[in-house]
Write a protein that holds these residues in place. Structure first.
Motif, PDB file in Angstrom:
ATOM      1  N   VAL A  43      -7.787  -0.256   9.682  1.00 21.95           N
ATOM      2  CA  VAL A  43      -7.663   0.919   9.173  1.00 21.95           C
ATOM      3  C   VAL A  43      -6.533   1.465   8.497  1.00 21.95           C
ATOM      4  O   VAL A  43      -6.498   2.207   7.718  1.00 21.95           O
ATOM      5  N   TYR A  44      -5.584   0.922   8.966  1.00 20.95           N
ATOM      6  CA  TYR A  44      -3.906   1.369   8.625  1.00 20.95           C
ATOM      7  C   TYR A  44      -3.792   0.690   7.202  1.00 20.95           C
ATOM      8  O   TYR A  44      -3.489   1.364   6.289  1.00 20.95           O
ATOM      9  N   GLY A  45      -4.547  -0.327   6.917  1.00 18.86           N
ATOM     10  CA  GLY A  45      -4.243  -0.776   5.492  1.00 18.86           C
ATOM     11  C   GLY A  45      -5.319  -0.118   4.591  1.00 18.86           C
ATOM     12  O   GLY A  45      -4.895   0.224   3.334  1.00 18.86           O
ATOM     13  N   GLN A  46      -6.232   0.420   5.071  1.00 19.92           N
ATOM     14  CA  GLN A  46      -6.948   1.408   4.232  1.00 19.92           C
ATOM     15  C   GLN A  46      -6.471   2.598   3.973  1.00 19.92           C
ATOM     16  O   GLN A  46      -6.488   3.207   2.839  1.00 19.92           O
ATOM     17  N   LEU A  47      -5.655   3.271   5.011  1.00 19.45           N
ATOM     18  CA  LEU A  47      -4.711   4.537   4.617  1.00 19.45           C
ATOM     19  C   LEU A  47      -3.836   4.308   3.636  1.00 19.45           C
ATOM     20  O   LEU A  47      -3.555   5.136   2.915  1.00 19.45           O
ATOM     21  N   LEU A  48      -3.096   2.957   3.934  1.00 13.56           N
ATOM     22  CA  LEU A  48      -1.945   2.759   2.834  1.00 13.56           C
ATOM     23  C   LEU A  48      -2.806   2.519   1.572  1.00 13.56           C
ATOM     24  O   LEU A  48      -2.065   2.870   0.263  1.00 13.56           O
ATOM     25  N   LEU A  49      -3.811   2.204   1.450  1.00 12.99           N
ATOM     26  CA  LEU A  49      -4.457   1.939   0.160  1.00 12.99           C
ATOM     27  C   LEU A  49      -4.683   2.928  -0.565  1.00 12.99           C
ATOM     28  O   LEU A  49      -4.640   3.175  -1.893  1.00 12.99           O
ATOM     29  N   ASP A  50      -5.388   4.030   0.223  1.00 12.57           N
ATOM     30  CA  ASP A  50      -5.904   5.333  -0.282  1.00 12.57           C
ATOM     31  C   ASP A  50      -4.719   6.575  -0.483  1.00 12.57           C
ATOM     32  O   ASP A  50      -4.867   7.245  -1.112  1.00 12.57           O
ATOM     33  N   GLY A  51      -3.554   6.046   0.320  1.00 10.08           N
ATOM     34  CA  GLY A  51      -2.592   7.162   0.500  1.00 10.08           C
ATOM     35  C   GLY A  51      -3.009   8.259   0.949  1.00 10.08           C
ATOM     36  O   GLY A  51      -2.575   9.379   0.720  1.00 10.08           O
ATOM     37  N   ARG A  52      -3.648   8.119   2.336  1.00 14.32           N
ATOM     38  CA  ARG A  52      -4.139   9.257   3.126  1.00 14.32           C
ATOM     39  C   ARG A  52      -3.070   9.147   4.440  1.00 14.32           C
ATOM     40  O   ARG A  52      -3.075   8.327   5.121  1.00 14.32           O
ATOM     41  N   GLY A  53      -2.474  10.201   4.199  1.00  8.46           N
ATOM     42  CA  GLY A  53      -1.541  10.449   5.531  1.00  8.46           C
ATOM     43  C   GLY A  53      -0.268   9.691   5.490  1.00  8.46           C
ATOM     44  O   GLY A  53       0.623   9.867   6.285  1.00  8.46           O
ATOM     45  N   VAL A  54      -0.013   8.754   4.651  1.00 11.62           N
ATOM     46  CA  VAL A  54       0.941   8.049   4.453  1.00 11.62           C
ATOM     47  C   VAL A  54       1.262   7.801   2.648  1.00 11.62           C
ATOM     48  O   VAL A  54       0.415   8.065   2.159  1.00 11.62           O
ATOM     49  N   LYS A  55       2.486   7.553   2.457  1.00  7.37           N
ATOM     50  CA  LYS A  55       2.582   7.107   1.253  1.00  7.37           C
ATOM     51  C   LYS A  55       1.716   5.791   0.568  1.00  7.37           C
ATOM     52  O   LYS A  55       1.745   4.827   1.287  1.00  7.37           O
ATOM     53  N   ARG A  56       1.151   6.103  -0.519  1.00  8.70           N
ATOM     54  CA  ARG A  56       0.443   4.893  -0.899  1.00  8.70           C
ATOM     55  C   ARG A  56       1.021   3.629  -1.205  1.00  8.70           C
ATOM     56  O   ARG A  56       2.172   3.655  -2.018  1.00  8.70           O
ATOM     57  N   ASP A  57       0.602   2.565  -0.883  1.00 10.62           N
ATOM     58  CA  ASP A  57       1.316   1.390  -0.920  1.00 10.62           C
ATOM     59  C   ASP A  57       0.342   0.224  -0.933  1.00 10.62           C
ATOM     60  O   ASP A  57       0.012  -0.440   0.129  1.00 10.62           O
ATOM     61  N   PRO A  58      -0.257  -0.301  -2.028  1.00  7.61           N
ATOM     62  CA  PRO A  58      -1.143  -1.239  -2.160  1.00  7.61           C
ATOM     63  C   PRO A  58      -0.695  -2.578  -1.727  1.00  7.61           C
ATOM     64  O   PRO A  58      -1.707  -3.380  -0.948  1.00  7.61           O
ATOM     65  N   VAL A  59       0.396  -3.068  -1.853  1.00  5.96           N
ATOM     66  CA  VAL A  59       0.995  -4.365  -1.358  1.00  5.96           C
ATOM     67  C   VAL A  59       0.908  -4.278   0.123  1.00  5.96           C
ATOM     68  O   VAL A  59       0.700  -5.368   0.676  1.00  5.96           O
ATOM     69  N   ALA A  60       1.472  -3.423   0.740  1.00 12.10           N
ATOM     70  CA  ALA A  60       1.477  -3.178   2.283  1.00 12.10           C
ATOM     71  C   ALA A  60       0.189  -3.241   2.472  1.00 12.10           C
ATOM     72  O   ALA A  60      -0.156  -3.812   3.717  1.00 12.10           O
ATOM     73  N   ALA A  61      -0.733  -2.613   2.271  1.00 12.06           N
ATOM     74  CA  ALA A  61      -2.307  -2.675   2.611  1.00 12.06           C
ATOM     75  C   ALA A  61      -2.650  -3.714   2.322  1.00 12.06           C
ATOM     76  O   ALA A  61      -3.452  -4.278   3.441  1.00 12.06           O
ATOM     77  N   LEU A  62      -2.635  -4.710   1.429  1.00 10.95           N
ATOM     78  CA  LEU A  62      -3.055  -6.112   1.380  1.00 10.95           C
ATOM     79  C   LEU A  62      -2.588  -6.836   2.602  1.00 10.95           C
ATOM     80  O   LEU A  62      -3.250  -7.748   3.009  1.00 10.95           O
ATOM     81  N   ALA A  63      -1.333  -6.729   2.888  1.00  9.96           N
ATOM     82  CA  ALA A  63      -0.621  -7.537   3.925  1.00  9.96           C
ATOM     83  C   ALA A  63      -1.362  -6.997   5.215  1.00  9.96           C
ATOM     84  O   ALA A  63      -1.599  -8.078   6.116  1.00  9.96           O
ATOM     85  N   TRP A  64      -1.473  -5.854   5.478  1.00  8.50           N
ATOM     86  CA  TRP A  64      -2.241  -5.586   6.640  1.00  8.50           C
ATOM     87  C   TRP A  64      -3.892  -6.100   6.592  1.00  8.50           C
ATOM     88  O   TRP A  64      -4.402  -6.236   7.811  1.00  8.50           O
ATOM     89  N   PHE A  65      -4.486  -5.917   5.498  1.00  8.73           N
ATOM     90  CA  PHE A  65      -5.745  -6.438   5.493  1.00  8.73           C
ATOM     91  C   PHE A  65      -5.732  -8.069   5.902  1.00  8.73           C
ATOM     92  O   PHE A  65      -6.441  -8.956   6.566  1.00  8.73           O
ATOM     93  N   GLU A  66      -4.666  -8.696   5.565  1.00 10.35           N
ATOM     94  CA  GLU A  66      -4.536 -10.288   5.589  1.00 10.35           C
ATOM     95  C   GLU A  66      -4.572 -10.451   7.068  1.00 10.35           C
ATOM     96  O   GLU A  66      -4.931 -11.591   7.521  1.00 10.35           O
ATOM     97  N   ARG A  67      -3.605  -9.546   7.819  1.00 11.89           N
ATOM     98  CA  ARG A  67      -3.198  -9.837   9.210  1.00 11.89           C
ATOM     99  C   ARG A  67      -4.937  -9.511   9.665  1.00 11.89           C
ATOM    100  O   ARG A  67      -4.895 -10.336  11.112  1.00 11.89           O
ATOM    101  N   ALA A  68      -5.425  -8.392   9.394  1.00 10.88           N
ATOM    102  CA  ALA A  68      -6.760  -8.563  10.406  1.00 10.88           C
ATOM    103  C   ALA A  68      -7.488  -9.460  10.048  1.00 10.88           C
ATOM    104  O   ALA A  68      -8.260 -10.059  10.927  1.00 10.88           O
ATOM    105  N   ALA A  69      -7.779  -9.887   8.813  1.00 10.81           N
ATOM    106  CA  ALA A  69      -8.633 -11.066   8.458  1.00 10.81           C
ATOM    107  C   ALA A  69      -8.184 -12.401   9.348  1.00 10.81           C
ATOM    108  O   ALA A  69      -9.074 -13.204   9.629  1.00 10.81           O
ATOM    109  N   ALA A  70      -6.961 -12.743   9.394  1.00  9.15           N
ATOM    110  CA  ALA A  70      -6.369 -13.826  10.207  1.00  9.15           C
ATOM    111  C   ALA A  70      -7.000 -13.530  11.648  1.00  9.15           C
ATOM    112  O   ALA A  70      -7.227 -14.731  12.243  1.00  9.15           O
ATOM    113  N   GLN A  71      -7.458 -12.607  12.089  1.00  6.60           N
ATOM    114  CA  GLN A  71      -8.044 -12.467  13.458  1.00  6.60           C
ATOM    115  C   GLN A  71      -9.705 -12.789  13.327  1.00  6.60           C
ATOM    116  O   GLN A  71     -10.090 -12.242  14.351  1.00  6.60           O
ATOM    117  N   GLY A  72     -10.193 -12.831  12.080  1.00  9.05           N
ATOM    118  CA  GLY A  72     -11.555 -12.715  12.054  1.00  9.05           C
ATOM    119  C   GLY A  72     -12.494 -11.701  11.942  1.00  9.05           C
ATOM    120  O   GLY A  72     -13.309 -11.801  11.907  1.00  9.05           O
TER     121      GLY A  72
END
Length: 287
Positions: A28-57
């Protein structure tokens, strides 16, 4: 209720949960960062959060890492780097990942990949995925993974069109027009213009306006007329209109007892892929 009542508090709560390695919150937080919803848009950080979630399956996280590589969000665009992530998500049963992987296989253009793409689209269509149904019809129409079958293609286009897919409506219209069924083709063109988005309307208008048939040009003008006028983004003191809905939607994702359901498909038998291609007759773009 807490999420809906206070967006800032909601973002803070999601961030905290993400930092505690809760995979759904990381997604969820990665998506918010990717879209810039409620936070400053940051695609690099979004990808990092998606990777952390992916590592958990998390299947959706694997799919989103693939999307980042596919689209160039927070990383250079690279279809081939996206593929292993879609493969992993697809292996975990993620339907959109199957569609995304199949589309990349078709875009890369190797005819040897078409049967695999066809099979992936077929699997996704089997659980009611409209884009996949449209893609199967496209493959059957063009004969990309076997003999061309326009009749069956038309049946599948209708299935997706009647369920609201605007590209299926457009594709059905092009097929009907090529077969001489002009009145029915115009009917579906008008329906796809009425119920689509401005990006779609702009794409098909450019094609229709360039055609010799005045009736098609008139539909193209209607498509342009239906586009919303450009609007300035909201000022800093105005809330983004979709933030509330986004937070509530993603909050529902965090409830492990309410997984998204799958609709079953009950049309004629399915079988075939999709890609934007250079079309028949007057249509230069297709979905």
């Amino acid at each position: 209720m807490r999420l809906a009542a206070n967006p800032r508090e909601a973002v803070s709560a999601i961030r905290t949960a993400a930092q505690r390695e809760i995979a759904a919150a990381q997604l969820v937080y990665g998506q918010l960062l990717l879209d810039g919803r409620g936070v400053k848009r940051d695609p690099v950080a979004a990808l990092a959060w998606f990777e952390r979630a992916a590592a958990q399956g998390e299947p959706e996280a694997w799919n989103m890492v693939g999307r980042c590589h596919e689209k160039g969000w927070g990383t250079p665009q690279d279809y081939r780097r996206a593929m292993p992530y879609f493969e992993r998500a697809a292996a975990l049963g993620h339907v959109w990942a199957k569609v995304n992987l199949a589309q990349i296989l078709m875009r890369l253009g190797d005819p040897a990949d078409r049967p695999r793409a066809y099979h992936l689209f077929e699997e996704a269509a089997g659980v009611g995925h409209l884009k996949a149904i449209n893609s199967l019809a496209r493959c059957l129409e063009e004969g990309w993974a076997g003999p061309a079958d326009p009749r069956r293609a038309a049946v599948l286009y209708r299935v997706a069109a009647e369920r609201g897919d605007h590209w299926a409506k457009f594709n059905l219209a092009t097929l009907l027009y090529a077969q001489g069924a002009h009145d029915e083709a115009f009917h579906w063109l008008n329906r796809c213009i009425e119920k689509s988005d401005d990006g779609f309307r702009g794409r098909i208008a450019a094609v229709l306006l360039d055609h010799a048939d005045g009736r098609l040009r008139a539909i193209g003008l209607d498509a342009l007329a239906r586009r919303a006028p450009c609007q300035a983004p909201p000022t800093s003191h105005e809330p983004e209109p979709s933030r509330w809905a986004l937070l509530k939607r993603w909050a529902r994702r965090m409830n492990p007892f309410k997984p998204p359901g799958r609709r079953t498909l009950s049309p004629p038998s399915l079988a075939a892929p999709h890609v934007h291609r250079a079309p028949r007759a007057f249509f230069l773009i297709r979905g």
